[in-house]
Design a protein around this motif. Structure first.
Motif, mmCIF file in Angstrom:
data_model
loop_
_atom_site.group_PDB
_atom_site.id
_atom_site.type_symbol
_atom_site.label_atom_id
_atom_site.label_comp_id
_atom_site.label_asym_id
_atom_site.label_seq_id
_atom_site.Cartn_x
_atom_site.Cartn_y
_atom_site.Cartn_z
ATOM 1 N N LEU A 91 0.828 -1.207 0.000
ATOM 2 C CA LEU A 91 0.000 0.000 0.000
ATOM 3 C C LEU A 91 0.862 1.255 0.000
ATOM 4 O O LEU A 91 0.548 2.233 -0.684
ATOM 5 N N THR A 92 1.948 1.231 0.766
ATOM 6 C CA THR A 92 2.881 2.369 0.790
ATOM 7 C C THR A 92 3.486 2.598 -0.586
ATOM 8 O O THR A 92 3.615 3.737 -1.051
ATOM 9 N N ALA A 94 2.139 1.774 -3.414
ATOM 10 C CA ALA A 94 1.080 2.300 -4.288
ATOM 11 C C ALA A 94 0.917 3.805 -4.105
ATOM 12 O O ALA A 94 0.769 4.553 -5.077
ATOM 13 N N LEU A 95 0.955 4.269 -2.846
ATOM 14 C CA LEU A 95 0.805 5.699 -2.571
ATOM 15 C C LEU A 95 1.985 6.494 -3.123
ATOM 16 O O LEU A 95 1.805 7.585 -3.676
ATOM 17 N N LYS A 96 3.191 5.960 -2.986
ATOM 18 C CA LYS A 96 4.380 6.642 -3.503
ATOM 19 C C LYS A 96 4.302 6.780 -5.020
ATOM 20 O O LYS A 96 4.627 7.826 -5.588
ATOM 21 N N THR A 97 3.879 5.708 -5.681
ATOM 22 C CA THR A 97 3.770 5.736 -7.142
ATOM 23 C C THR A 97 2.731 6.750 -7.583
ATOM 24 O O THR A 97 2.919 7.477 -8.564
ATOM 25 N N ARG A 98 1.621 6.832 -6.838
ATOM 26 C CA ARG A 98 0.568 7.793 -7.147
ATOM 27 C C ARG A 98 1.091 9.227 -7.056
ATOM 28 O O ARG A 98 0.820 10.063 -7.905
ATOM 29 N N LYS A 99 1.841 9.491 -6.001
ATOM 30 C CA LYS A 99 2.383 10.841 -5.809
ATOM 31 C C LYS A 99 3.363 11.210 -6.915
ATOM 32 O O LYS A 99 3.379 12.338 -7.411
ATOM 33 N N SER A 194 0.659 1.024 -9.645
ATOM 34 C CA SER A 194 0.068 1.471 -8.378
ATOM 35 C C SER A 194 -1.204 0.688 -8.059
ATOM 36 O O SER A 194 -1.475 0.369 -6.896
ATOM 37 N N LEU A 198 -1.815 -1.734 -4.929
ATOM 38 C CA LEU A 198 -3.002 -1.516 -4.098
ATOM 39 C C LEU A 198 -3.764 -2.826 -3.887
ATOM 40 O O LEU A 198 -4.145 -3.169 -2.760
#
Length: 221
Positions: A91-92, A94-99, A194, A198
């Protein structure tokens, strides 16, 4: 050698292998974000863990663990903690990739560049621990072998069963790793890295929460 018994084991095991779960999820993640060799070694690690589960079940050790409240509780706690940790890591990621994808195009690296490269051995360990520390896998093999492998089954059939389950596991997950790590397929899936992280995170955490729920129910009853 009981061919009909081995055929039944093969069918049941193949259905279990193809069902969505932590093993399937981690191979997809490895194949789409790591090198082909690392993904194949991850598949080998899962197959090795399945061989260990098979041997423990054939030797009766798995049943002994399940019948010991303290040992079984420890196995569930360790397994659920590992799966939850892996899920949070996904999950971390996924969030990094989104940012990163929201940054200006000139500053954004491709998703694959943002994923630290793993060695083949690390891929093997992740595959091994993902299956070996999953209490649901332990229960599956206890149930499978309790029903199908009776005391009357000969050593030749038991040996063949261990080899069969290991081979089927490596063939299935190995093929999955090979197909998804093909350059063209991998490039197409990079944009969805991402989303893959997720989904992997959700699957791992869902299994961990289910196991934790089982532990709570055991304490309350």
């Amino acid at each position: 050698m009981d061919i009909s018994l081995l055929a039944s084991l093969a069918v049941i095991h193949l259905v279990a292998l193809m069902s969505p779960g932590p093993d399937f999820a981690i191979v997809v993640k490895m194949a789409t974000q790591q090198t082909r060799l690392t993904a194949v070694y991850c598949a080998l690690g899962i197959a090795a863990a399945i061989l260990v589960h098979t041997l423990l079940s054939l030797l009766g050790i798995s049943v002994m663990i399940q019948q010991s409240p303290l040992a079984y509780m420890a196995v569930q706690l360790i397994g659920s903690s590992y799966l939850a940790w892996m899920g949070l890591g996904a999950l971390t990621s996924a969030l990094k990739t989104r940012k990163l994808t929201r940054q200006p195009a000139t500053l954004v690296a491709t998703p694959i560049d943002n994923v630290p490269k793993m060695s083949a051995f690390k891929g093997f360990k992740i595959g091994l621990y993902t299956n070996l520390l999953n209490p649901k896998a332990l229960i599956f093999f206890i149930t499978l072998f309790t029903v199908l492998i009776t005391p009357q089954v000969g050593y030749a059939t038991k040996t063949a069963a261990a080899i069969l389950l290991f081979s089927l596991s490596f063939i299935w997950f190995g093929l999955l790793a090979l197909v998804l790590s093909k350059p063209r397929i991998q490039q197409k899936l990079l944009a969805a890295s991402s989303i893959i992280d997720l989904l992997v995170g959700i699957i791992f955490i869902a299994v961990a929460v289910t196991i934790a729920g089982n532990i709570m129910s055991q304490w309350l009853t």
